[in-house]
Design a protein around this motif. Structure first.
Motif, PDB file in Angstrom:
ATOM      1  N   UNK A 156       0.843  -1.215   0.000  1.00 44.79           N
ATOM      2  CA  UNK A 156       0.000   0.000   0.000  1.00 44.79           C
ATOM      3  C   UNK A 156       0.871   1.255   0.000  1.00 44.79           C
ATOM      4  N   UNK A 157       1.895   1.243   0.826  1.00 44.43           N
ATOM      5  CA  UNK A 157       2.786   2.417   0.911  1.00 44.43           C
ATOM      6  C   UNK A 157       3.505   2.657  -0.419  1.00 44.43           C
ATOM      7  N   UNK A 158       3.801   1.565  -1.107  1.00 44.41           N
ATOM      8  CA  UNK A 158       4.487   1.687  -2.404  1.00 44.41           C
ATOM      9  C   UNK A 158       3.598   2.395  -3.431  1.00 44.41           C
ATOM     10  N   UNK A 159       2.276   2.207  -3.317  1.00 40.74           N
ATOM     11  CA  UNK A 159       1.363   2.868  -4.252  1.00 40.74           C
ATOM     12  C   UNK A 159       1.354   4.383  -4.044  1.00 40.74           C
ATOM     13  N   UNK A 160       1.438   4.802  -2.791  1.00 39.70           N
ATOM     14  CA  UNK A 160       1.498   6.243  -2.502  1.00 39.70           C
ATOM     15  C   UNK A 160       2.800   6.808  -3.077  1.00 39.70           C
ATOM     16  N   UNK A 161       3.881   6.082  -2.879  1.00 36.10           N
ATOM     17  CA  UNK A 161       5.173   6.511  -3.400  1.00 36.10           C
ATOM     18  C   UNK A 161       5.165   6.563  -4.934  1.00 36.10           C
ATOM     19  N   UNK A 162       4.477   5.608  -5.555  1.00 34.95           N
ATOM     20  CA  UNK A 162       4.428   5.573  -7.033  1.00 34.95           C
ATOM     21  C   UNK A 162       3.663   6.782  -7.563  1.00 34.95           C
ATOM     22  N   UNK A 163       2.583   7.130  -6.893  1.00 36.08           N
ATOM     23  CA  UNK A 163       1.802   8.317  -7.287  1.00 36.08           C
ATOM     24  C   UNK A 163       2.651   9.572  -7.143  1.00 36.08           C
ATOM     25  N   UNK A 164       3.385   9.664  -6.036  1.00 36.17           N
ATOM     26  CA  UNK A 164       4.238  10.836  -5.813  1.00 36.17           C
ATOM     27  C   UNK A 164       5.359  10.899  -6.851  1.00 36.17           C
ATOM     28  N   UNK A 165       5.903   9.737  -7.197  1.00 36.56           N
ATOM     29  CA  UNK A 165       6.952   9.683  -8.226  1.00 36.56           C
ATOM     30  C   UNK A 165       6.425  10.256  -9.545  1.00 36.56           C
ATOM     31  N   UNK A 166       5.221   9.819  -9.944  1.00 31.84           N
ATOM     32  CA  UNK A 166       4.652  10.279 -11.215  1.00 31.84           C
ATOM     33  C   UNK A 166       4.445  11.794 -11.198  1.00 31.84           C
ATOM     34  N   UNK A 167       3.929  12.292 -10.083  1.00 27.80           N
ATOM     35  CA  UNK A 167       3.661  13.732  -9.984  1.00 27.80           C
ATOM     36  C   UNK A 167       4.948  14.534  -9.883  1.00 27.80           C
ATOM     37  N   UNK A 168       5.876  14.079  -9.066  1.00 24.63           N
ATOM     38  CA  UNK A 168       7.101  14.866  -8.856  1.00 24.63           C
ATOM     39  C   UNK A 168       7.996  14.913 -10.091  1.00 24.63           C
ATOM     40  N   UNK A 169       7.930  13.856 -10.899  1.00 23.66           N
ATOM     41  CA  UNK A 169       8.813  13.827 -12.086  1.00 23.66           C
ATOM     42  C   UNK A 169       8.050  14.199 -13.359  1.00 23.66           C
ATOM     43  N   UNK A 170       6.739  14.517 -13.209  1.00 26.23           N
ATOM     44  CA  UNK A 170       5.886  14.787 -14.384  1.00 26.23           C
ATOM     45  C   UNK A 170       6.126  13.725 -15.447  1.00 26.23           C
ATOM     46  N   UNK A 171       6.127  12.480 -14.985  1.00 29.91           N
ATOM     47  CA  UNK A 171       6.465  11.318 -15.808  1.00 29.91           C
ATOM     48  C   UNK A 171       5.543  11.216 -17.024  1.00 29.91           C
ATOM     49  N   UNK A 172       6.147  10.975 -18.186  1.00 34.92           N
ATOM     50  CA  UNK A 172       5.339  10.882 -19.415  1.00 34.92           C
ATOM     51  C   UNK A 172       5.571   9.551 -20.121  1.00 34.92           C
ATOM     52  N   UNK A 173       5.989   8.536 -19.353  1.00 37.25           N
ATOM     53  CA  UNK A 173       6.186   7.205 -19.945  1.00 37.25           C
ATOM     54  C   UNK A 173       5.628   6.157 -18.988  1.00 37.25           C
ATOM     55  N   UNK A 174       5.790   4.895 -19.355  1.00 41.96           N
ATOM     56  CA  UNK A 174       5.309   3.807 -18.474  1.00 41.96           C
ATOM     57  C   UNK A 174       6.517   3.136 -17.843  1.00 41.96           C
ATOM     58  N   UNK A 175       6.549   3.152 -16.515  1.00 38.55           N
ATOM     59  CA  UNK A 175       7.695   2.604 -15.778  1.00 38.55           C
ATOM     60  C   UNK A 175       7.264   1.347 -15.029  1.00 38.55           C
ATOM     61  N   UNK A 176       7.951   0.241 -15.322  1.00 41.79           N
ATOM     62  CA  UNK A 176       7.631  -1.041 -14.677  1.00 41.79           C
ATOM     63  C   UNK A 176       8.420  -1.181 -13.385  1.00 41.79           C
ATOM     64  N   UNK A 177       7.758  -1.569 -12.302  1.00 42.46           N
ATOM     65  CA  UNK A 177       8.445  -1.664 -11.005  1.00 42.46           C
ATOM     66  C   UNK A 177       8.018  -2.928 -10.253  1.00 42.46           C
TER      67      UNK A 177
END
Ligand code: WQD
Length: 341
Positions: free
Chosen positions: A245-266
């Protein structure tokens, strides 16, 4: 602004979804649940409120229903992301009901992607699975390990959904996604108020163990002890659902903080392999009980061993597991004891 912390969560009343909603609230977000309760109970929402003192907004909606989903999502045009859990997820069931699995898992993803595009929601956190690795060439897999031909319709829907999301990233310059490949989620919230609620006879090891300990099941069958592993039983990477669950919050923050425009597999796993017999022994020790089990034949489709290299999650998300296996086994049992079956 109201919507600056709003996150849509499909399947948010489910096992991993509900734990993620708790962690989103704890992190100051405003999760909006979309769930049709086909594989969860509406009273889970009340339990989330008991834990967090916040009652999340919940829309009862089938994610395959494009009209209904659009009607909901149009209210949240500034949502900072969408976490998509809603899907059918039982490997065995998918072999019996392939059309349902393809129609639901792929159909609902397409509806979600269209709704995100229509209302300017740029970031998707997707629930994928280590199943995509199939019978991997090595026991430890990285995100670069080859995706093997699926051994079930369920696994094939996860492989296909990952492809759809990647193509969607390529087609739109303002869409980014994390594809989270879960290993084996176990455990429950430490409060004992939320946890896994399998429908019918459990397919997965952990709920079968706890239901056997509770006397709901007469005995656990260990599917094979003649594998090429130290004690002959399969090895998996069992990760506490709270860490997931905590990893999902971190993943959302990663997308927002990096303005990610691709698909990252983790990969999301502990990085440690544990055998079935080790799980049984640890469960008995940490909960001070004896489990009734026997060794039976192998289960068709089981891979011998698989566990995660989760270095990328650490590097990109700043995430590592905090809970131990023993805590997961304790929390699973505490939760089971509290369910009114
Ligand atoms: C774990 C181990 C069994 C039941 C599946 C999906 C995966 C993910 C997790 C969704 C295996 C053994 C099990 C039993 C047993 N789900 N076992 N007796 O098969 O690793 O993974 O669930 O994302 O995508 O593929 O999990 O819990 O079914 O089995 O001996 O009664 O326990 O053989 O080695 P699995 P599982």
């Amino acid at each position: 602004m109201m919507h600056s912390k709003t996150v849509l969560v499909t399947g948010g009343a489910g096992y991993i979804g509900s734990h993620t909603v708790v962690e989103l609230i704890n992190a100051g977000y405003n999760p909006i649940i979309l769930d049709d309760f086909r594989n969860s109970k509406s009273w889970i929402i009340d339990r989330i409120a008991q834990i967090t003192k916040v009652t999340p907004t919940c829309h009862q909606v089938d994610c395959q229903d494009e009209g209904a989903v659009m009607e909901v999502v149009k209210n949240y045009p500034n949502a900072i992301g969408l976490i998509h859990f809603a899907a059918d997820k039982a490997v065995g069931e998918s072999i019996q009901k392939p059309v349902q699995y393809y129609q639901n898992n792929i159909g609902s993803l397409c509806v979600i992607l269209k709704a995100m595009k229509s209302f300017g929601i740029k970031h998707l956190v997707f629930s994928s699975s280590c199943t995509v690795y199939g019978e991997a060439d090595t026991a430890v897999v990285t995100e670069e390990s080859p995706v093997k031909a699926a051994t079930s319709p369920y696994g094939d829907t996860k492989i296909t959904c990952e492809k759809i999301i990647r193509y969607n990233s390529n087609a739109h310059d303002n869409f980014g996604a994390t594809l989270l490949r879960y290993f084996n989620p176990i455990g429950a919230h430490p409060s004992g108020l939320i946890g896994e609620l399998p429908q019918g006879v459990p397919n997965n090891l952990m709920p079968y163990i706890t239901q056997t300990a509770k006397g709901i099941r007469e005995k656990l069958t260990v599917f094979g002890s003649d594998y090429n592993t130290p004690d002959g039983t399969n090895i998996r990477d069992y990760i506490h659902v709270m860490d997931l669950a905590k990893a999902h919050v971190k993943a959302l923050q990663f997308l927002n903080n990096t303005a990610c425009k691709e698909s990252v597999t983790i990969n999301l796993g502990t990085g440690k392999g544990t055998s079935v017999l080790e799980i049984i022994n640890a469960f008995e020790n940490v909960n001070q009980l004896k489990l009734n089990y026997e060794i039976g034949p192998r289960r068709v489709g089981d891979v011998e061993q698989i566990y995660a290299n989760s270095e990328r999650a650490k590097k990109l998300l700043g995430w590592t597991c905090e809970y131990s296996l023993n805590e997961a086994l304790k929390h699973s049992w505490e939760w089971e004891k509290g369910i009114d079956n």
